[in-house]
Motif scaffolding. Structure first.
Motif, PDB file in Angstrom:
ATOM      1  N   THR A 118       0.832  -1.199   0.000  1.00 33.71           N
ATOM      2  CA  THR A 118       0.000   0.000   0.000  1.00 33.71           C
ATOM      3  C   THR A 118       0.864   1.245   0.000  1.00 33.71           C
ATOM      4  O   THR A 118       1.891   1.304   0.673  1.00 33.71           O
ATOM      5  N   GLY A 119       0.435   2.255  -0.771  1.00 32.56           N
ATOM      6  CA  GLY A 119       1.186   3.504  -0.789  1.00 32.56           C
ATOM      7  C   GLY A 119       0.316   4.650  -1.259  1.00 32.56           C
ATOM      8  O   GLY A 119      -0.855   4.463  -1.596  1.00 32.56           O
ATOM      9  N   ARG A 120       0.920   5.836  -1.269  1.00 33.74           N
ATOM     10  CA  ARG A 120       0.183   7.030  -1.661  1.00 33.74           C
ATOM     11  C   ARG A 120       0.879   7.634  -2.887  1.00 33.74           C
ATOM     12  O   ARG A 120       2.107   7.703  -2.930  1.00 33.74           O
ATOM     13  N   ILE A 121       0.088   8.051  -3.876  1.00 35.58           N
ATOM     14  CA  ILE A 121       0.696   8.671  -5.057  1.00 35.58           C
ATOM     15  C   ILE A 121       1.225  10.046  -4.664  1.00 35.58           C
ATOM     16  O   ILE A 121       0.476  10.900  -4.197  1.00 35.58           O
ATOM     17  N   THR A 122       2.534  10.257  -4.824  1.00 37.01           N
ATOM     18  CA  THR A 122       3.097  11.546  -4.423  1.00 37.01           C
ATOM     19  C   THR A 122       3.444  12.425  -5.611  1.00 37.01           C
ATOM     20  O   THR A 122       3.679  13.608  -5.463  1.00 37.01           O
ATOM     21  N   ARG A 123       3.508  11.802  -6.797  1.00 37.33           N
ATOM     22  CA  ARG A 123       3.864  12.639  -7.947  1.00 37.33           C
ATOM     23  C   ARG A 123       3.415  11.955  -9.232  1.00 37.33           C
ATOM     24  O   ARG A 123       3.517  10.747  -9.367  1.00 37.33           O
ATOM     25  N   ILE A 124       2.905  12.746 -10.151  1.00 37.18           N
ATOM     26  CA  ILE A 124       2.491  12.192 -11.443  1.00 37.18           C
ATOM     27  C   ILE A 124       3.177  12.999 -12.542  1.00 37.18           C
ATOM     28  O   ILE A 124       3.067  14.220 -12.582  1.00 37.18           O
ATOM     29  N   THR A 125       3.938  12.308 -13.402  1.00 39.54           N
ATOM     30  CA  THR A 125       4.611  12.992 -14.514  1.00 39.54           C
ATOM     31  C   THR A 125       4.114  12.386 -15.806  1.00 39.54           C
ATOM     32  O   THR A 125       3.987  11.161 -15.915  1.00 39.54           O
ATOM     33  N   ARG A 126       3.840  13.241 -16.776  1.00 39.26           N
ATOM     34  CA  ARG A 126       3.379  12.719 -18.058  1.00 39.26           C
ATOM     35  C   ARG A 126       4.469  12.927 -19.108  1.00 39.26           C
ATOM     36  O   ARG A 126       4.962  14.024 -19.285  1.00 39.26           O
ATOM     37  N   ILE A 127       4.886  11.830 -19.750  1.00 39.88           N
ATOM     38  CA  ILE A 127       5.873  11.937 -20.823  1.00 39.88           C
ATOM     39  C   ILE A 127       5.242  11.360 -22.067  1.00 39.88           C
ATOM     40  O   ILE A 127       5.225  10.155 -22.289  1.00 39.88           O
ATOM     41  N   GLY A 128       4.676  12.213 -22.886  1.00 40.18           N
ATOM     42  CA  GLY A 128       3.987  11.740 -24.079  1.00 40.18           C
ATOM     43  C   GLY A 128       2.823  10.855 -23.702  1.00 40.18           C
ATOM     44  O   GLY A 128       1.969  11.255 -22.906  1.00 40.18           O
ATOM     45  N   PHE A 129       2.808   9.643 -24.260  1.00 38.96           N
ATOM     46  CA  PHE A 129       1.683   8.733 -23.990  1.00 38.96           C
ATOM     47  C   PHE A 129       1.846   8.005 -22.657  1.00 38.96           C
ATOM     48  O   PHE A 129       0.986   7.261 -22.226  1.00 38.96           O
TER      49      PHE A 129
END
Ligand SMILES: Nc1ncnc2c1ncn2[C@@H]1O[C@H](COP(=O)(O)OP(=O)(O)OP(=O)(O)O)[C@@H](O)[C@H]1O
Ligand SMILES: [Mg+2]
Lengths: 277, 330
Positions: free
Chosen positions: B262-273
């Motif tokens: 179990t964990g928490r999303i701390t960062r979301i990066t989008r690289i193209g698709f």
């Protein structure tokens, strides 16, 4: 081309650049151009009579021929060995390489007269370290043409090397390796790849050596014996005439010497492609 | 086996550049020597070419012991990173060099050079000097020059290393197609894993003078012999005490399974698709990559609590099995 000249034009407008140019030009004129020009003017002080007199004197013609002969032999020797030593210095590592490199500057830093004396000590016919052996074999070095060649080779030794080494370093050895991998042996690689790449360095080195060899005085004076019509070279003629108050003859001979040397350098600077060096 | 390298060692002073390296390179294939900078790839390639001598060990090329042969007797084509073009010769004369050395008839040289220049698409540049070509064109000229002598093996040392990313990509696809046409045994050095995975039939991973693993791109990617190979061939992340590829992890928002973390999303990066999510668990930060659509269907955002686990099918290798095949077809 256009990009490289544009900034130069801009800096050319600054007053400090003009001043700097003026100083450099003035310095060169006072030190080099004006004195050399005066030699020429003195040579022609009485029209062409002095030059004509020299060219009519068989002993002086002999001296001029001897000078040219010695210079050509010395240049050939120095070019062959110079290119060889340059390749050795740049392309190979071996113990004593740095020592060799330092040793090559000796001829430029030691006075030519010392060179002459040193050669006499080694090759002198009667007392030299090596001379008597050669003398017994019928070979005379000192007070003969071989001695003059030897002295000239010695003083002009580093000139080809100092021109060729930086060019060899700059072109690197990848082209040579490519040639080897394409099937070329050492000689083919040298002739087809290395030599064309260092061509201008060699030519410039040859010209400098030629000019230096034509003009050598001190070392030659010691080893030649200065025998008129036999071992007296052009520079020794100049001194002799000058000391004997034959100013016209001295200047005329000096002019011929300078003319050949300067002509060589000018011809090479003109034909050398602009992007080289 | 076309090139057989047996127990080759090489030192530079006290520095061990190659330490008892043995590799067999198959005939007719495109093999990559892959590894980090300073690992000894170029040294090995140069030993094969004879441009460097091994301190010990043997090199066989097509069954012939080449250990003591000078480079000009090995019949290898070598392509250098910085082209090593003969600057004073035209493109035509560059390509003709090896044939001229072999004293082939003039007419034969001319037709062979024209054929090769057509192969590398440089017909219209035959009379130019190398300095009048672009980097990519120079490298293609160097390749034609090496191929002209019909070498037993073609060796390329980071052939596209000095080119920009776009030209690099074009040229490596072109190299692959060229190899499919010419079929000469080819070894090329690269430190770019993507290049190796995309182009090579076989990859030799070299690090600190040793061979870490030899295998097909799929073998290496799916069954790395050790952590070094795993890390070097692609992105990795740690989940618990397992080293995995970020795209081999799954996340879901359902009820936790015993295998899940179990964990928490701390960062979301989008690289193209691609979406890269950083998930902070109780004791580490795990990176997961997923496609945009997978991500959108999860309906999560930064701060959401999620379950992470290793995708169950990765041991079978089916998730990535066709990966390089697909890449190669493009
Ligand atoms: N001529 C040489 N003299 C001394 N050391 C050398 C020489 N050639 C290579 N080395 C050393 O050997 C090691 C391996 O060099 P090599 O060129 O084979 O590495 P590489 O894997 O090709 O690296 P890169 O990807 O940076 O080209 C390096 O640490 C390098 O410093
Ligand atoms: Mg390298």
């Amino acid at each position: 081309m256009a990009e490289s000249t544009a900034p130069r034009v801009r800096t050319g407008r600054r007053p400090s650049t003009y001043l700097l140019r003026l100083i450099v030009t003035g310095y060169l004129v006072l030190l080099v151009a004006w004195p050399v020009f005066l030699v020429g003017r003195n040579a022609f002080a009485d029209g062409t009579t002095d030059i004509q007199a020299i060219l009519d004197d068989p002993d002086i013609v002999h001296a001029l021929q001897l000078t040219v002969l010695v210079a050509i032999i010395a240049v050939v020797i120095n070019t062959v060995f110079g290119v060889g030593i340059s390749i050795l210095l740049v392309r190979y590592t071996f113990p004593g390489r740095r020592l060799l490199n330092a040793l090559l500057d000796v001829p430029l830093s030691v006075s030519p007269i010392v060179v002459g004396l040193a050669l006499v000590l080694v090759y002198g016919g009667r007392t030299g370290w090596f001379g008597p052996t050669l003398q017994n074999a019928g070979i005379q070095i000192i007070f003969a043409t071989p001695g003059i060649v030897l002295a000239t080779v010695f003083v002009a030794l580093p000139l080809v090397i100092r021109e060729v080494v930086p060019v060899l370093e700059e072109v690197g050895d990848e082209q040579e390796q490519a040639a080897r991998s394409l099937g070329a042996n050492a000689i083919q690689t040298f002739r087809r790849i290395t030599l064309p790449a260092i061509k201008w360095g060699v030519i410039y080195g040859v010209v400098l050596s030629l000019a230096r060899s034509l003009g050598e005085f001190g070392a030659v004076k010691v080893v030649s014996g200065n025998v008129l019509g036999q071992t007296r070279t052009a520079t020794l003629v100049v001194e002799e005439k000058y000391l004997n108050f034959d100013r016209g003859g001295a200047y005329a001979t000096a002019f011929l010497l300078a003319l050949v040397a300067v002509a060589c350098i000018i011809v090479v600077s003109v034909i050398r492609p602009k992007d080289q060096r | 086996m076309s090139i057989e390298i047996k127990n080759v060692a090489k030192r530079f002073g006290g520095f061990v550049a190659l330490d008892d390296v043995s590799v067999s390179i198959p005939s007719g294939q495109l093999t990559a020597l892959l590894g980090p900078s300073g690992g000894g790839k170029s040294t090995l390639l140069r030993i094969i070419a004879g441009l460097e001598r091994a301190d010990s060990g043997r090199v066989e090329i097509e069954g012939l012991d080449a250990t003591d042969l000078p480079p000009q007797k090995r019949n290898v084509g070598f392509v250098f990173q910085h082209y090593a073009a003969f600057k004073h010769l035209s493109v035509h004369r560059n390509v003709a060099f090896g044939l001229e050395i072999r004293k082939r008839p003039k007419a034969e040289i001319r037709s062979r050079v024209e054929e090769l220049l057509a192969l590398v698409h440089l017909e219209q540049f035959a009379d130019r000097l190398p300095s009048q070509l672009s980097g990519g064109q120079r490298q293609r000229m160097a390749l034609a020059r090496a191929l002209a002598v019909q070498p037993t093996v073609l060796l390329l040392d980071e052939p596209f290393g000095a080119l920009d990313a776009k030209v690099r990509k074009e040229l490596r696809e072109w190299l692959r197609r060229l190899h499919d046409e010419v079929h000469v045994t080819t070894v090329f050095v690269t430190h770019d894993q993507e290049e190796a995975l995309e182009v090579a039939d076989e990859i030799v991973v070299i690090n600190e003078g040793r061979v870490e693993q030899i295998g097909s791109p799929d073998d290496l990617y799916d069954q790395p012999a050790n952590d070094f190979v795993m890390r070097f061939l692609g992105p990795v992340t740690q989940l618990g005490d397992r080293l995995v590829r970020p795209h081999d992890l799954q996340i879901h928002t359902g009820a936790p399974d015993p295998a899940d973390v179990t964990g928490r999303i701390t960062r979301i990066t989008r690289i193209g698709f691609e979406i890269r999510a950083e998930i902070t668990t109780s004791d580490q930060i795990v990176t997961v990559t997923l496609t945009r659509n997978e991500f959108l269907s999860l309906n999560v955002e930064a701060g959401s609590t999620v379950q992470v686990r290793v995708a169950p099918q990765i041991h079978a290798g089916s998730a990535t099995g066709n990966r390089s095949e697909i890449l190669r077809a493009t």
